[in-house]
Design an enzyme around this catalytic site. Sequence first.
Site, short mmCIF file in Angstrom:
data_model
loop_
_atom_site.label_atom_id
_atom_site.label_comp_id
_atom_site.label_asym_id
_atom_site.label_seq_id
_atom_site.Cartn_x
_atom_site.Cartn_y
_atom_site.Cartn_z
N ASP A 278 3.62 1.46 5.80
CA ASP A 278 4.62 1.77 6.61
C ASP A 278 6.15 1.58 5.89
OD1 ASP A 278 4.87 -1.02 6.33
OD2 ASP A 278 5.78 -1.23 8.34
N ASP A 280 8.38 -0.65 5.29
CA ASP A 280 8.76 -1.70 4.45
C ASP A 280 7.42 -2.22 3.69
OD1 ASP A 280 7.88 -2.83 6.88
OD2 ASP A 280 9.06 -4.59 6.47
N ARG A 283 2.82 -3.00 6.70
CA ARG A 283 1.53 -2.68 7.73
C ARG A 283 0.64 -1.56 6.72
NH1 ARG A 283 3.39 -2.54 13.57
NH2 ARG A 283 5.30 -3.76 13.43
N LYS A 377 2.96 -10.19 6.51
CA LYS A 377 1.50 -9.47 6.34
C LYS A 377 1.86 -8.39 5.36
CE LYS A 377 3.78 -6.51 10.47
NZ LYS A 377 4.41 -7.69 10.92
#
Length: 542
Positions: A278, A280, A283, A377
């Site tokens: 995604d 940044d 994900r 994450k």
Amino acid sequence: MAAVKTIPTTPFSGQKPGTSGLRKKVKVFAQPHYLENFVQAVFDSIGDLGGKTLVVGGDGRYHNRTAIQTILKMAAASGFAKVMVGRGGILSTPAASCVIRKYKTFGGIILSASHNPGGPDEDFGIKYNIPAGGPAPEAITEAIYARTQEISSYKIIEAADVDLDTIGERGLGGMTVQVFDPVADYAELMESLFDFGAIRAAFAAGFRMKFDAMHAVTGPYATEILENRLGAPKGTVMNGVPLEDFGHGHPDPNLVHAHDLVEALTGAGAPDFGAASDGDGDRNMILGRDFYVTPSDSLAVLAANATLCPGYARGLKGIARSMPTSAAPDRVAAKLGIPAWETPTGWKFFGTLLDAGKATFCGEESFGTGSDHVREKDGLWAVLAWLNVLAVRKQSVADIVTAHWREYGRNVYSRHDYEGIDSAAAEGLMEHLRGLSLKGERLGTYTVAFNDDFAYTDPVDGSVSKKQGIRVVFEDGSRVVFRLSGTGTEGATLRVYIERFEPDATKHHLDPQVALADLITIARDLAQIEARTGRTEPTVIT
């Protein structure tokens, strides 16, 4: 040395950080004093800054460079000795955590609105990460918010903008600005965790993949690691150049927004493996040829195969998942004889478990997976973990996942998002659900075991978080969960999570929307979604 100026200001309403910092439209952040107020509130809330080092970077979206220049001048005025900035202002969220931890800095400021669109009329965001590398816990974000409500001035120096594109050190007031390669430290960490030799051999033998960087921050990371270090063919990385507006795309790695990747992984001639990340970089979405892996299943499969990766050869200390994530990882934890932790949504809730050595792998159904290597994450970490497993097992993605289902059973799972609905209507829907007492009631063919508003007591620090999502759990373990997302900037996003355990392998092939059809109807009726929001269908189904 540049003079420090004290600028009078007044508070702005609504500067309360959500699960991933403060997110608003660019035009909100571009108002005079708006960003400055929030940054000063952060600096005022985190302790003595004198002589400390701060990490700064972002996902490259519109307003990123402008905001960094402001933060640098405010950091110089506030007494920081040094600020480390990713070249070009680029720094993925997991890489920021990596750098904070490696160089033992006084935390970092990350500029991102994650998977939200970018551009002059779109979204921007900012958050502070603590010295452990993770998002600030609620005690700090609450202190920051309280400070934004009483702020009367901020400090900044008058100086020319800093060159962000040339690696090296330069002065700003009495502070040093170090512009560094944003990829190198992170790539080195990945090489210490995964069997790069086995992955290189797989590519050399003809293994093919596609990685969609969605014109977001992971383009340079994926190109360096996948193509340059692992030998994947040039062109393996799609949409690899970060753009301020993400190429007019929506940098959310799901089946709707990563449609280029989904199309590329469809059909007999498709690559063996597909993945996307995604805005940044925190994900991920995982695909096989004609096969989608839910984030819940991805966490479970990676946990079950963790010892194939050198960095986890000794096994896992525990597995943590957010409450809306399916219980598939819990089944792996039970077989491994390790704890399974259920937390609220928000990666910060995993931080205390990781720091205390109570968990090694963590995951959220919202396409977030990671481990104790950083405190965020990490999308590319999940991709490399899958590549490691695929290279060692020499099976397809579909074969690995279906074998996992045969061994553990399948937690059939789906998430329905209703985006941009009226905030008052959304709150009214949640209050309606909170007021229901359903224990023992029969809904369709299901009997309700209990319903509640999920609350969490942190097993490490004892902190309590309430109102974390409405659960309706049935006697057979099936459940529906309702939650308002905290990551949007307009209206509200209602997320509905539907789950049913299926032990029968002859039914594992069913499409989740078919297998869950009765529960989907129950969820819509129970929450009165159409009547309260006017929506007859979800915006996105994953």
